[in-house]
Design an enzyme around this catalytic site. Sequence first.
Site, PDB file in Angstrom:
ATOM      1  CE  LYS A  35       0.905   1.829   3.258  1.00 42.91           C
ATOM      2  NZ  LYS A  35       1.494   2.396   4.452  1.00 42.91           N
ATOM      3  CG  ASP A  91       1.998   6.074   5.475  1.00 44.06           C
ATOM      4  OD1 ASP A  91       2.255   5.026   4.847  1.00 44.06           O
ATOM      5  OD2 ASP A  91       2.556   6.375   6.544  1.00 44.06           O
ATOM      6  CG  HIS A  99      -2.542   0.775   7.879  1.00 40.31           C
ATOM      7  ND1 HIS A  99      -2.328  -0.281   7.032  1.00 40.31           N
ATOM      8  CD2 HIS A  99      -1.341   1.404   7.998  1.00 40.31           C
ATOM      9  CE1 HIS A  99      -1.040  -0.285   6.668  1.00 40.31           C
ATOM     10  NE2 HIS A  99      -0.433   0.724   7.224  1.00 40.31           N
TER      11      HIS A  99
HETATM   12  C1  BG6 Z   1       2.986   1.674   7.691  1.00 38.69           C
HETATM   13  C2  BG6 Z   1       3.125   3.126   7.420  1.00 38.69           C
HETATM   14  O1  BG6 Z   1       2.164   1.065   6.727  1.00 38.69           O
HETATM   15  O2  BG6 Z   1       2.445   1.473   8.987  1.00 38.69           O
HETATM   16  C3  BG6 Z   1       4.021   3.774   8.472  1.00 38.69           C
HETATM   17  O3  BG6 Z   1       3.691   3.332   6.125  1.00 38.69           O
HETATM   18  C4  BG6 Z   1       3.503   3.466   9.860  1.00 38.69           C
HETATM   19  O4  BG6 Z   1       4.097   5.190   8.261  1.00 38.69           O
HETATM   20  C5  BG6 Z   1       3.274   1.969  10.027  1.00 38.69           C
HETATM   21  O5  BG6 Z   1       4.461   3.924  10.807  1.00 38.69           O
HETATM   22  C6  BG6 Z   1       2.614   1.639  11.352  1.00 38.69           C
HETATM   23  O6  BG6 Z   1       2.552   0.249  11.465  1.00 38.69           O
HETATM   24  P1  BG6 Z   1       2.657  -0.477  12.874  1.00 38.69           P
HETATM   25  O7  BG6 Z   1       2.468  -1.931  12.578  1.00 38.69           O
HETATM   26  O8  BG6 Z   1       4.012  -0.146  13.439  1.00 38.69           O
HETATM   27  O9  BG6 Z   1       1.543   0.109  13.687  1.00 38.69           O
END
Ligand code: BG6
Length: 487
Positions: A152, A239, A244
């Site tokens: 993504k 992002d 997410h």
């Molecule tokens: C990623 C983003 O997909 O997810 C990042 O590109 C972010 O910017 C990260 O920091 C957060 O993921 P997690 O698993 O550490 O919460």
Amino acid sequence: MAKIPPGVGPRFPQVVVLVGATGDLARRKLLPGLFHLCSAGFIPGCRIIGVSLDEMDAEGFRKSARGALDEFSSRKVLPADWDAFAATLDYVPLSAGAPALKEAVERAEQSLGVPECRRLHYLSVPPSAALSVVRTLGEAGLVERSRIIMEKPFGTDLASAVSLNRQLHEVFEEEQIFRIDHFLGKEPAQNILAFRFANGLFEPIWNRNFIDHVQIDVPETLGLGKRAGFYEQTGAYRDMVVTHLFQILAFMAMEPPTALEPAPISEEKNKVFRSMLPVSPADVVRGQYSGYRSEEGVDPDSDTETFVALKCHIDNWRWAGVPFYLRTGKRMEQGQRIISIAFREPPKSMFPANSGVAAQGPDHLTFDLADASKMSLSFYGKRPGPGMRLDKLSLQFAMHDTGLVGEVLEAYERLILDAMRGDRTLFTTAEGIERLWQVSTPLLEAPPPVRLYAPGSWGPKPVHQLIAPHAWRLPFERAWRDPNKSG
Ligand code: BG6
């Protein structure tokens, strides 16, 4: 080492072509994850071919991978496991082109010695680079027996996502494409489905008659690290939100699927996305932390947001009128991944004045999406002693308490393993992604101005007006109970 139950791993050996092999994600997550999957015996034979713009040879890549494991592996790297893993690694610079890549894959397959081995192409590259890599894979004749994981954000808006899907389908069939969103690989994200649909206590109250509003809050203390080039073109909304946070929202909001299988789950998630109202710029606060513009690789006039908060609405029978508040940003006061559900409040008139009823807000059900998840249910209870004084109490569950915490697979590990097995249950679909870009269009076309916030804060001031008369749950007034401490 624990024995891996049958059926958990793929049936066939795998050749992984890891494009973007020296990038941030590969170093932090993918190489440590592949190391764990290989050394714990999840994969019956594996070869990994690193590909990137960097000019180096296989030995250089082994060194770089070792550095990544030393820095980021959450598990101990035993010498014998490292030697075995290092022997699986090879490298082809992108500049060497399709023929060199084809040769390296064939070499890897021969060394595995099994004619049916499968290929997994992992594209850990920015959206702008994805298509040319797909074409190189096509030219190299590496489409057969293969699956492709696309990172993504998938495109940068509706038009680019539609065009990416169309051009991707010129090379790969839809069943071969795995669009990854690692939040769906997090153990607690899947637990939302278990919690919602396996419990008679909560299933009946999961709707607008009982729920007042929902917050999905993912503040991060992290800054950009070495990702300025990627982040400048992306920003917090692309992002984190369109990816997410909206995927988590779908798990929170979807109707029960007929089975926990890819088609029924995608169908229900896509219905949620179809019912989402377009994101109105008036319901969005964009922020940028002070000092961002002077970081290396950032435009001194950059309009990229490093923080975003928004209110969105799902206009269907279950959720009409229930706002969903989403927030995420870099360099904030705390790093957390919280979903909290505020329940509607009952009448309070029977309680005496000064009893404390409702004084600490509504009852909340809170999920912490950390790998070792936690859950909490807050409610009012009577304070012991004379009269009727109420306190806010809570029931809490922490995965740490179960002793099963060592079994948790990191999100990328889980999803890589699923892709190797051809299981698409936790992957996103072209239709869902295109719809999310469509609901985002009003915002992307007329984004509100970015507002500065101090690094280490909770974002720019208007974020509080956005959620009024409610308040953001973070920072918590009550701490999570620490399962490692008694009492
Ligand atoms: C990623 C983003 O997909 O997810 C990042 O590109 C972010 O910017 C990260 O920091 C957060 O993921 P997690 O698993 O550490 O919460």
